[in-house]
Scaffold this motif. Structure first.
Motif, mmCIF file in Angstrom:
data_model
loop_
_atom_site.group_PDB
_atom_site.id
_atom_site.type_symbol
_atom_site.label_atom_id
_atom_site.label_comp_id
_atom_site.label_asym_id
_atom_site.label_seq_id
_atom_site.Cartn_x
_atom_site.Cartn_y
_atom_site.Cartn_z
ATOM 1 N N ILE A 1 0.842 -1.189 0.000
ATOM 2 C CA ILE A 1 0.000 0.000 0.000
ATOM 3 C C ILE A 1 0.879 1.240 0.000
ATOM 4 O O ILE A 1 2.051 1.185 0.372
ATOM 5 N N TYR A 2 0.296 2.347 -0.431
ATOM 6 C CA TYR A 2 0.997 3.624 -0.519
ATOM 7 C C TYR A 2 0.248 4.651 0.327
ATOM 8 O O TYR A 2 -0.979 4.712 0.289
ATOM 9 N N VAL A 3 1.005 5.448 1.067
ATOM 10 C CA VAL A 3 0.433 6.505 1.894
ATOM 11 C C VAL A 3 1.312 7.738 1.721
ATOM 12 O O VAL A 3 2.544 7.627 1.688
ATOM 13 N N THR A 4 0.673 8.901 1.617
ATOM 14 C CA THR A 4 1.470 10.126 1.494
ATOM 15 C C THR A 4 2.088 10.481 2.849
ATOM 16 O O THR A 4 1.567 10.107 3.905
ATOM 17 N N GLU A 5 3.174 11.222 2.797
ATOM 18 C CA GLU A 5 3.834 11.680 4.031
ATOM 19 C C GLU A 5 2.847 12.473 4.889
ATOM 20 O O GLU A 5 2.801 12.309 6.110
ATOM 21 N N PHE A 6 2.065 13.310 4.257
ATOM 22 C CA PHE A 6 1.102 14.153 4.964
ATOM 23 C C PHE A 6 0.040 13.304 5.655
ATOM 24 O O PHE A 6 -0.264 13.499 6.834
ATOM 25 N N ASP A 7 -0.539 12.338 4.920
ATOM 26 C CA ASP A 7 -1.535 11.451 5.523
ATOM 27 C C ASP A 7 -0.919 10.636 6.654
ATOM 28 O O ASP A 7 -1.540 10.447 7.705
ATOM 29 N N MET A 8 0.304 10.152 6.476
ATOM 30 C CA MET A 8 0.953 9.341 7.502
ATOM 31 C C MET A 8 1.090 10.143 8.793
ATOM 32 O O MET A 8 0.783 9.643 9.881
ATOM 33 N N LYS A 9 1.540 11.384 8.687
ATOM 34 C CA LYS A 9 1.695 12.223 9.886
ATOM 35 C C LYS A 9 0.355 12.425 10.588
ATOM 36 O O LYS A 9 0.253 12.318 11.813
ATOM 37 N N ASN B 1 2.176 0.380 9.005
ATOM 38 C CA ASN B 1 3.537 -0.145 9.168
ATOM 39 C C ASN B 1 4.080 -0.791 7.895
ATOM 40 O O ASN B 1 5.285 -0.866 7.709
ATOM 41 N N ARG B 2 3.206 -1.250 7.024
ATOM 42 C CA ARG B 2 3.692 -1.881 5.794
ATOM 43 C C ARG B 2 3.556 -0.977 4.568
ATOM 44 O O ARG B 2 3.820 -1.384 3.447
ATOM 45 N N ALA B 3 3.185 0.273 4.826
ATOM 46 C CA ALA B 3 2.985 1.222 3.726
ATOM 47 C C ALA B 3 4.307 1.763 3.205
ATOM 48 O O ALA B 3 5.244 1.978 3.950
ATOM 49 N N LYS B 4 4.323 1.996 1.918
ATOM 50 C CA LYS B 4 5.410 2.763 1.307
ATOM 51 C C LYS B 4 4.973 4.218 1.387
ATOM 52 O O LYS B 4 3.929 4.599 0.850
ATOM 53 N N VAL B 5 5.755 5.028 2.091
ATOM 54 C CA VAL B 5 5.413 6.436 2.292
ATOM 55 C C VAL B 5 6.059 7.247 1.172
ATOM 56 O O VAL B 5 7.258 7.121 0.921
ATOM 57 N N VAL B 6 5.237 8.058 0.506
ATOM 58 C CA VAL B 6 5.722 8.860 -0.624
ATOM 59 C C VAL B 6 5.272 10.311 -0.464
ATOM 60 O O VAL B 6 4.315 10.603 0.252
ATOM 61 N N ALA B 7 5.962 11.191 -1.141
ATOM 62 C CA ALA B 7 5.571 12.602 -1.152
ATOM 63 C C ALA B 7 4.203 12.729 -1.825
ATOM 64 O O ALA B 7 3.894 11.978 -2.758
ATOM 65 N N PRO B 8 3.366 13.672 -1.368
ATOM 66 C CA PRO B 8 2.034 13.824 -1.958
ATOM 67 C C PRO B 8 2.048 13.968 -3.483
ATOM 68 O O PRO B 8 1.192 13.427 -4.165
ATOM 69 N N ARG B 9 3.043 14.657 -4.015
ATOM 70 C CA ARG B 9 3.105 14.855 -5.472
ATOM 71 C C ARG B 9 3.528 13.593 -6.215
ATOM 72 O O ARG B 9 3.426 13.538 -7.435
#
Length: 139
Positions: free
Chosen positions: A7-15, A43-51
């Motif tokens: 799964i993918y989550v943005t840095e902003f959503d993760m915070k 915990n298993r998400a790949k955290v990426v920048a929103p853009r």
């Protein structure tokens, strides 16, 4: 249970989600099972920048069309924070089992969760609106 998908989550959503979990962990009698399930997903998400989030990924405040694989019924949901949840408007909380299952999923993914009657399985058919794809990076 199906194999755990990436799964993918943005840095902003993760915070924001980590802050939500921290706040709710301080509430006595809170449903810890829900929080643990959300933490497991994150915990298993790949955290990426929103853009950089792919446009077919379900992020917070996304509107998504899913298909119930047992009935073939299609439903549109908007994934929101708990205070914004409204069943009448199909706004589902990230803390609801389906909300936790949807976060970070992509079009074509099968998401499932356990209910007393068995396992519910939905297929993510389409992301109708994703804040990041629309340029709304702070929703």
């Amino acid at each position: 249970m199906a194999r755990k998908r990436r799964i993918y989550v943005t840095e902003f959503d993760m915070k924001r989600l980590e802050k939500l979990i921290d706040l709710l962990n301080e509430v006595p009698d809170r449903d810890q099972k829900r929080l643990l399930e959300l933490e497991d997903e994150l915990n298993r998400a790949k955290v990426v920048a929103p853009r950089e989030i792919p446009q077919d990924v379900v992020t917070m405040n996304s509107t998504v069309r899913v298909k119930d694989l047992s009935t073939n019924e299609e439903i549109v949901y908007c994934l929101v924070f708990p205070g914004e949840a409204n069943a009448g408007q199909n706004k589902i909380s990230i803390l609801a089992p389906i909300g936790t299952a949807l976060i970070g999923g992509r079009v074509g993914d099968i998401v499932e969760w356990q209910v007393p009657a068995g396992i519910i399985r939905f297929k993510i058919e389409e992301v109708l609106y994703q804040p990041e794809a629309a340029g709304d990076y702070r929703l």
